[in-house]
Design a protein around this motif. Sequence first.
Motif, PDB file in Angstrom:
ATOM      1  N   TRP A 107      42.893  41.131  42.864  1.00  0.00           N
ATOM      2  CA  TRP A 107      41.529  41.348  42.402  1.00  0.00           C
ATOM      3  C   TRP A 107      41.236  42.839  42.345  1.00  0.00           C
ATOM      4  O   TRP A 107      41.817  43.634  43.084  1.00  0.00           O
ATOM      5  CB  TRP A 107      40.540  40.680  43.357  1.00  0.00           C
ATOM      6  N   TYR A 139      38.076  45.407  42.856  1.00  0.00           N
ATOM      7  CA  TYR A 139      36.759  45.467  43.484  1.00  0.00           C
ATOM      8  C   TYR A 139      36.055  46.745  43.063  1.00  0.00           C
ATOM      9  O   TYR A 139      36.640  47.831  43.148  1.00  0.00           O
ATOM     10  CB  TYR A 139      36.891  45.432  45.010  1.00  0.00           C
ATOM     11  N   SER A 145      32.463  37.488  47.496  1.00  0.00           N
ATOM     12  CA  SER A 145      33.279  38.698  47.614  1.00  0.00           C
ATOM     13  C   SER A 145      33.737  38.875  49.053  1.00  0.00           C
ATOM     14  O   SER A 145      32.952  38.737  49.993  1.00  0.00           O
ATOM     15  CB  SER A 145      32.482  39.931  47.176  1.00  0.00           C
ATOM     16  N   ALA A 184      31.684  44.019  43.691  1.00  0.00           N
ATOM     17  CA  ALA A 184      31.924  42.935  42.733  1.00  0.00           C
ATOM     18  C   ALA A 184      33.431  42.853  42.518  1.00  0.00           C
ATOM     19  O   ALA A 184      34.148  43.828  42.718  1.00  0.00           O
ATOM     20  CB  ALA A 184      31.217  43.226  41.417  1.00  0.00           C
ATOM     21  N   TRP A 185      33.911  41.684  42.107  1.00  0.00           N
ATOM     22  CA  TRP A 185      35.345  41.530  41.877  1.00  0.00           C
ATOM     23  C   TRP A 185      35.630  40.943  40.501  1.00  0.00           C
ATOM     24  O   TRP A 185      34.809  40.269  39.911  1.00  0.00           O
ATOM     25  CB  TRP A 185      35.997  40.674  42.954  1.00  0.00           C
ATOM     26  N   GLN A 186      36.820  41.249  40.025  1.00  0.00           N
ATOM     27  CA  GLN A 186      37.415  40.662  38.829  1.00  0.00           C
ATOM     28  C   GLN A 186      38.860  40.338  39.172  1.00  0.00           C
ATOM     29  O   GLN A 186      39.427  40.911  40.105  1.00  0.00           O
ATOM     30  CB  GLN A 186      37.409  41.653  37.656  1.00  0.00           C
ATOM     31  N   ASP A 199      34.646  38.464  33.990  1.00  0.00           N
ATOM     32  CA  ASP A 199      33.380  39.117  34.300  1.00  0.00           C
ATOM     33  C   ASP A 199      33.321  39.450  35.786  1.00  0.00           C
ATOM     34  O   ASP A 199      33.746  38.651  36.629  1.00  0.00           O
ATOM     35  CB  ASP A 199      32.201  38.203  33.953  1.00  0.00           C
ATOM     36  N   ALA A 200      32.790  40.619  36.104  1.00  0.00           N
ATOM     37  CA  ALA A 200      32.630  41.018  37.499  1.00  0.00           C
ATOM     38  C   ALA A 200      31.559  40.158  38.160  1.00  0.00           C
ATOM     39  O   ALA A 200      30.537  39.839  37.547  1.00  0.00           O
ATOM     40  CB  ALA A 200      32.255  42.495  37.582  1.00  0.00           C
ATOM     41  N   THR A 201      31.807  39.766  39.405  1.00  0.00           N
ATOM     42  CA  THR A 201      30.852  38.963  40.159  1.00  0.00           C
ATOM     43  C   THR A 201      30.863  39.397  41.622  1.00  0.00           C
ATOM     44  O   THR A 201      31.895  39.841  42.127  1.00  0.00           O
ATOM     45  CB  THR A 201      31.155  37.456  40.060  1.00  0.00           C
ATOM     46  N   THR A 202      29.733  39.240  42.272  1.00  0.00           N
ATOM     47  CA  THR A 202      29.659  39.498  43.717  1.00  0.00           C
ATOM     48  C   THR A 202      29.739  38.196  44.513  1.00  0.00           C
ATOM     49  O   THR A 202      29.768  38.213  45.734  1.00  0.00           O
ATOM     50  CB  THR A 202      28.363  40.238  44.085  1.00  0.00           C
ATOM     51  N   GLU A 203      29.787  37.060  43.809  1.00  0.00           N
ATOM     52  CA  GLU A 203      29.847  35.763  44.471  1.00  0.00           C
ATOM     53  C   GLU A 203      31.137  35.631  45.275  1.00  0.00           C
ATOM     54  O   GLU A 203      32.229  35.857  44.769  1.00  0.00           O
ATOM     55  CB  GLU A 203      29.770  34.648  43.439  1.00  0.00           C
TER      56      GLU A 203
END
Length: 124
Positions: free
Chosen positions: A101, A103, A80, A86-88, A74-78
């Motif tokens: 990753w 972005y 980053s 957002a990254w995966q 799942d993509a997240t901005t935590e």
Amino acid sequence: MLESDIQGKPSSDVNESLSDDDRLFCAACGHPITRSAHAVARRGTHEHTVFNPMGRLFVIRCFSRATGAAAWGDATTEFSWFPGFAWQYALCRGCAEHIGWVYTNADSAFFGLIRQALTDRPKR
């Protein structure tokens, strides 16, 4: 288009024979990942030295395309490394090794690939 690369629909551009010297491969399995020609600067440079929350050091290089990589998770901005993105995880399509990753934001996307996960020589 990069979006199709991120969505898991590989294009053939990483295997087109512009020059064997231009291709970059997965260091673990030799699968073609991207081309040096796809290098881009983010935050003013192509290469970044970053730390994850556990303190692990990564040297990553930014690319506009990486058709040999697949986005996972799942993509997240935590946490980053690139504010506003957002990254995966980016996994090698050949062996599923973690190679960096992906972005994304509303306007653009790019790959941050681990320098040590890439090689300019295919495995034989």
